[in-house]
Design an enzyme around this catalytic site. Structure first.
Site, PDB file in Angstrom:
ATOM      1  N   ASP A   1      46.343 -12.272 -18.417  1.00  0.00           N
ATOM      2  CA  ASP A   1      45.922 -12.156 -19.822  1.00  0.00           C
ATOM      3  C   ASP A   1      44.625 -12.931 -20.076  1.00  0.00           C
ATOM      4  O   ASP A   1      43.965 -12.716 -21.099  1.00  0.00           O
ATOM      5  CB  ASP A   1      47.004 -12.743 -20.743  1.00  0.00           C
TER       6      ASP A   1
ATOM      7  N   LYS B   1      52.605  -1.119 -21.181  1.00  0.00           N
ATOM      8  CA  LYS B   1      52.123  -1.850 -19.999  1.00  0.00           C
ATOM      9  C   LYS B   1      52.903  -1.426 -18.758  1.00  0.00           C
ATOM     10  O   LYS B   1      52.329  -1.209 -17.694  1.00  0.00           O
ATOM     11  CB  LYS B   1      52.236  -3.367 -20.237  1.00  0.00           C
TER      12      LYS B   1
ATOM     13  N   GLN C   1      54.479 -11.741 -23.389  1.00  0.00           N
ATOM     14  CA  GLN C   1      54.048 -11.009 -24.583  1.00  0.00           C
ATOM     15  C   GLN C   1      54.089 -11.923 -25.814  1.00  0.00           C
ATOM     16  O   GLN C   1      55.086 -12.603 -26.054  1.00  0.00           O
ATOM     17  CB  GLN C   1      54.952  -9.773 -24.777  1.00  0.00           C
TER      18      GLN C   1
HETATM   19  N1  GUN Z   1      50.191  -9.571 -28.112  1.00  0.00           N
HETATM   20  C1  GUN Z   1      49.233  -8.801 -28.672  1.00  0.00           C
HETATM   21  N2  GUN Z   1      48.240  -8.578 -27.780  1.00  0.00           N
HETATM   22  C2  GUN Z   1      48.585  -9.228 -26.645  1.00  0.00           C
HETATM   23  C3  GUN Z   1      47.973  -9.358 -25.365  1.00  0.00           C
HETATM   24  O1  GUN Z   1      46.887  -8.853 -25.086  1.00  0.00           O
HETATM   25  N3  GUN Z   1      48.665 -10.095 -24.456  1.00  0.00           N
HETATM   26  C4  GUN Z   1      49.860 -10.673 -24.742  1.00  0.00           C
HETATM   27  N4  GUN Z   1      50.436 -11.405 -23.793  1.00  0.00           N
HETATM   28  N5  GUN Z   1      50.442 -10.577 -25.914  1.00  0.00           N
HETATM   29  C5  GUN Z   1      49.810  -9.843 -26.854  1.00  0.00           C
END
Ligand code: GUN
Length: 280
Positions: free
Chosen positions: A119, A52, A96
């Site tokens: 998200d 990211k 996350q």
């Molecule tokens: N953990 C696995 N996929 C995601 C996601 O798309 N966003 C977040 N915040 N955590 C994750």
């Protein structure tokens, strides 16, 4: 001939479009900034967070990384989120997942300002999607809609079957396909006669979390198959929820694993960050 839906190429195109948009926003004096919070040191999360940050750097979005220790308390995490909510220069906040067991994930998600919920996990964002109002949409299902549209696959009027009902993929996927005027069925682990239902699908989205579970017995000839799963098989090779070699020859289009749905999640997160920075 089966169309292989190239998620790598489509996500690269989206990222390049966003890069140009961010550049032009900079010219107008607007800088986009994403705050990424990771608690603990889950190795998979560290890889996702790293990717990211890399995508932000490529597009020209600032990223603030908060790497907090495993023993961070609920209160400490909520305090950081409150500070980031108040910070004018931060447009997006991403925590996350998964979080350590002692932290209440739902409360943490609810603490994020919906205007910064890139998200799309906040109940307000999910509610807005449900009733067709503007709001952030969960990145993986939003990416799947982009894969379909940019591959010239019509959704309106099609029989769409989603296998899986998670908050992050299955449920928002069903709502998005419905918003595109698909006829949508959601199947899950308690569904009876699963093959009968999946065989009706013109568009089959598979998010079951079981390696190679979907063989050609589940798929109608000429269907479009979207595979959300990602696993390592016995030879340490990546594979999806769909038995690709078995299914690909009978469908009209299919996403590979890797290089299908996976790369789209980050592209759509970047899209949401730009939206967060430009939405007034
Ligand atoms: N953990 C696995 N996929 C995601 C996601 O798309 N966003 C977040 N915040 N955590 C994750």
């Amino acid at each position: 001939m089966t169309q292989i839906i190239d998620g790598k190429a489509i996500s690269a195109a989206i990222k390049d479009e966003l890069k140009a948009e961010v550049e032009s926003l900079k010219g107008e004096g607007t800088q986009i900034c994403l705050a990424v919070i990771q608690v603990g040191n889950d190795p998979a999360s560290a890889v996702y967070v790293g990717n990211k940050k890399k995508a932000c750097a490529y597009i020209g979005i600032d990223s603030l990384a908060y790497e907090l220790p495993e023993e961070t308390t609920q209160e400490e995490l909520l305090k950081l989120i409150a500070e980031l909510n108040d910070k004018g220069e931060v447009n997006g906040i991403l925590v996350q997942l998964p979080l350590p067991d002692h932290i209440d994930e739902d409360e943490v998600i609810r603490a994020i300002d919906p205007k910064k919920d890139v998200d799309g996990f906040h109940p307000q964002s999910v509610g807005a999607l449900c009733i067709g109002q503007p709001g952030f949409v969960s990145c993986t299902p939003a990416g799947i809609i982009q894969l379909l549209k940019r591959s010239g696959i019509e959704i309106a009027g099609k029989e769409c079957v989603v296998i899986g009902r998670s908050n992050i993929v299955g449920k928002p996927m069903a709502l998005l396909l419905l918003r595109e005027n698909g006829t949508v069925t959601v199947a899950h682990s308690k569904t009876k006669n699963l093959q009968e239902i999946t065989k009706r699908a013109d568009i089959l989205v598979v998010a079951v979390g079981r390696p190679k579970m979907i063989t050609r017995e589940y798929v109608k000839e000429g269907a479009v198959v979207i595979d959300v799963g990602i696993h390592r098989n016995e030879n340490n090779k990546l594979c999806g929820d769909v038995d690709y070699d078995d299914v690909a020859p009978i469908c009209s289009a299919i996403t590979p694993v890797p290089g299908g749905v996976g790369p789209m999640t980050i592209a759509m997160l970047m899209h949401n960050c730009v939206e967060a920075g430009t939405r007034r």
